[in-house]
Design a protein around this motif. Structure first.
Motif, mmCIF file in Angstrom:
data_model
loop_
_atom_site.group_PDB
_atom_site.id
_atom_site.type_symbol
_atom_site.label_atom_id
_atom_site.label_comp_id
_atom_site.label_asym_id
_atom_site.label_seq_id
_atom_site.Cartn_x
_atom_site.Cartn_y
_atom_site.Cartn_z
ATOM 1 N N GLY A 73 0.823 -1.201 0.000
ATOM 2 C CA GLY A 73 0.000 0.000 0.000
ATOM 3 C C GLY A 73 0.855 1.247 0.000
ATOM 4 O O GLY A 73 2.071 1.201 -0.180
ATOM 5 N N GLU A 74 0.207 2.371 0.220
ATOM 6 C CA GLU A 74 0.913 3.639 0.207
ATOM 7 C C GLU A 74 1.774 3.768 1.460
ATOM 8 O O GLU A 74 1.323 3.541 2.578
ATOM 9 C CB GLU A 74 -0.093 4.790 0.158
ATOM 10 N N LEU A 75 3.018 4.139 1.263
ATOM 11 C CA LEU A 75 3.953 4.234 2.373
ATOM 12 C C LEU A 75 4.125 5.655 2.874
ATOM 13 O O LEU A 75 4.647 5.878 3.949
ATOM 14 C CB LEU A 75 5.325 3.682 1.961
ATOM 15 N N GLY A 76 3.733 6.634 2.097
ATOM 16 C CA GLY A 76 3.866 8.015 2.530
ATOM 17 C C GLY A 76 4.200 8.932 1.363
ATOM 18 O O GLY A 76 4.176 8.531 0.206
ATOM 19 N N PHE A 77 4.510 10.152 1.707
ATOM 20 C CA PHE A 77 4.823 11.161 0.701
ATOM 21 C C PHE A 77 6.330 11.245 0.527
ATOM 22 O O PHE A 77 7.068 11.445 1.495
ATOM 23 C CB PHE A 77 4.275 12.525 1.134
ATOM 24 N N PHE A 78 6.792 11.048 -0.689
ATOM 25 C CA PHE A 78 8.201 11.179 -1.008
ATOM 26 C C PHE A 78 8.352 12.337 -1.987
ATOM 27 O O PHE A 78 7.839 12.294 -3.095
ATOM 28 C CB PHE A 78 8.747 9.885 -1.618
ATOM 29 N N PRO A 79 9.042 13.396 -1.573
ATOM 30 C CA PRO A 79 9.118 14.584 -2.433
ATOM 31 C C PRO A 79 9.917 14.326 -3.692
ATOM 32 O O PRO A 79 10.863 13.525 -3.694
ATOM 33 C CB PRO A 79 9.811 15.620 -1.551
ATOM 34 N N PRO A 80 9.554 15.008 -4.771
ATOM 35 C CA PRO A 80 10.340 14.897 -5.999
ATOM 36 C C PRO A 80 11.653 15.668 -5.847
ATOM 37 O O PRO A 80 11.973 16.177 -4.778
ATOM 38 C CB PRO A 80 9.431 15.518 -7.051
ATOM 39 N N TYR A 81 12.382 15.768 -6.930
ATOM 40 C CA TYR A 81 13.667 16.463 -6.900
ATOM 41 C C TYR A 81 13.498 17.895 -6.394
ATOM 42 O O TYR A 81 12.440 18.495 -6.488
ATOM 43 C CB TYR A 81 14.278 16.483 -8.295
ATOM 44 N N SER A 82 14.564 18.436 -5.852
ATOM 45 C CA SER A 82 14.551 19.806 -5.378
ATOM 46 C C SER A 82 15.957 20.379 -5.466
ATOM 47 O O SER A 82 16.933 19.707 -5.130
ATOM 48 C CB SER A 82 14.063 19.859 -3.923
ATOM 49 N N TRP A 83 16.036 21.633 -5.898
ATOM 50 C CA TRP A 83 17.320 22.307 -5.960
ATOM 51 C C TRP A 83 17.609 23.095 -4.694
ATOM 52 O O TRP A 83 18.717 23.581 -4.493
ATOM 53 C CB TRP A 83 17.355 23.258 -7.163
ATOM 54 N N TRP A 84 16.638 23.263 -3.813
ATOM 55 C CA TRP A 84 16.823 24.093 -2.629
ATOM 56 C C TRP A 84 17.904 23.575 -1.677
ATOM 57 O O TRP A 84 18.633 24.392 -1.097
ATOM 58 C CB TRP A 84 15.497 24.276 -1.898
ATOM 59 N N LEU A 86 20.725 22.265 -2.394
ATOM 60 C CA LEU A 86 22.004 22.690 -2.949
ATOM 61 C C LEU A 86 22.286 24.146 -2.592
ATOM 62 O O LEU A 86 23.382 24.488 -2.140
ATOM 63 C CB LEU A 86 22.009 22.504 -4.468
ATOM 64 N N TRP A 87 21.284 25.019 -2.759
ATOM 65 C CA TRP A 87 21.489 26.432 -2.458
ATOM 66 C C TRP A 87 21.648 26.662 -0.959
ATOM 67 O O TRP A 87 22.410 27.543 -0.547
ATOM 68 C CB TRP A 87 20.346 27.264 -3.031
ATOM 69 N N CYS A 88 20.955 25.867 -0.144
ATOM 70 C CA CYS A 88 21.145 25.973 1.310
ATOM 71 C C CYS A 88 22.575 25.593 1.693
ATOM 72 O O CYS A 88 23.208 26.248 2.525
ATOM 73 C CB CYS A 88 20.155 25.067 2.045
ATOM 74 N N ALA A 89 23.092 24.537 1.088
ATOM 75 C CA ALA A 89 24.458 24.106 1.378
ATOM 76 C C ALA A 89 25.471 25.152 0.910
ATOM 77 O O ALA A 89 26.467 25.407 1.603
ATOM 78 C CB ALA A 89 24.732 22.758 0.712
ATOM 79 N N LEU A 90 25.235 25.759 -0.235
ATOM 80 C CA LEU A 90 26.148 26.794 -0.712
ATOM 81 C C LEU A 90 26.121 28.028 0.188
ATOM 82 O O LEU A 90 27.172 28.631 0.455
ATOM 83 C CB LEU A 90 25.817 27.168 -2.154
ATOM 84 N N GLY A 114 21.165 32.927 2.856
ATOM 85 C CA GLY A 114 20.643 31.765 3.560
ATOM 86 C C GLY A 114 19.209 31.941 4.019
ATOM 87 O O GLY A 114 18.410 31.009 3.979
ATOM 88 N N ALA A 115 18.854 33.141 4.464
ATOM 89 C CA ALA A 115 17.476 33.401 4.887
ATOM 90 C C ALA A 115 16.518 33.279 3.714
ATOM 91 O O ALA A 115 15.441 32.676 3.826
ATOM 92 C CB ALA A 115 17.382 34.782 5.522
ATOM 93 N N VAL A 116 16.899 33.841 2.575
ATOM 94 C CA VAL A 116 16.044 33.759 1.383
ATOM 95 C C VAL A 116 15.911 32.311 0.917
ATOM 96 O O VAL A 116 14.810 31.828 0.608
ATOM 97 C CB VAL A 116 16.610 34.652 0.258
ATOM 98 N N VAL A 117 17.032 31.598 0.895
ATOM 99 C CA VAL A 117 17.027 30.219 0.412
ATOM 100 C C VAL A 117 16.256 29.309 1.362
ATOM 101 O O VAL A 117 15.523 28.412 0.923
ATOM 102 C CB VAL A 117 18.491 29.738 0.222
ATOM 103 N N THR A 118 16.378 29.540 2.658
ATOM 104 C CA THR A 118 15.635 28.735 3.621
ATOM 105 C C THR A 118 14.136 28.953 3.465
ATOM 106 O O THR A 118 13.350 27.990 3.546
ATOM 107 C CB THR A 118 16.078 29.068 5.055
ATOM 108 N N CYS A 119 13.722 30.183 3.227
ATOM 109 C CA CYS A 119 12.300 30.440 2.968
ATOM 110 C C CYS A 119 11.830 29.710 1.715
ATOM 111 O O CYS A 119 10.736 29.139 1.693
ATOM 112 C CB CYS A 119 12.050 31.939 2.829
#
Length: 132
Positions: A73-84, A86-90, A114-119
């Protein structure tokens, strides 16, 4: 989660038994402190898992008569790809680099970016292609 609680509990007990033996053999404060903290951390995770295992319905893998098909059955929500991430790490990299080089202007830029990227990372699923 009972099996996981047992695994963490046995590991906490093992580390708690090994810690005094390590102290008497090596007389090293650093390693002994690390082992004490490790035992406490494993004990904390054991208590958390045991607390939640006693209050939730058993999963198929926790039951003796559980079948593989019971877990279908359904195991949960798995998000698709995200670039955020990477920008948080940078942004974090810029902050750390600025701190290491004592370039406080770079730290301020890193915190601003970082504040903008975290938002953007937090509100990723509120707009755009994957909004819900």
């Amino acid at each position: 989660m009972k099996a996981e609680a047992w695994i963490f509990g046995v590991t906490a007990l093992f580390v708690a038994v090994v810690t005094p033996a390590y102290w008497f053999l090596a007389e090293d404060w650093t390693g002994t402190t690390a082992l004490v903290m490790t035992a406490l951390l494993f004990g904390m995770v054991t208590m958390y898992l045991g607390f939640h295992a006693s209050r939730m319905d058993s999963r198929p893998e926790d039951r003796k008569d559980g079948e593989i098909a019971d877990g279908a059955g359904e195991l949960g929500f798995f998000p698709p790809y995200s670039w955020w991430p990477l920008w948080c790490a940078l942004a974090l990299g810029v902050i750390v680099y600025g701190t290491a080089m004592s370039a406080w202007w770079l730290v301020i830029i890193g915190f601003t970016v970082g504040a903008v990227v975290t938002c953007g990372f937090v509100f990723e699923y509120y707009r755009g292609e994957h909004a819900h």
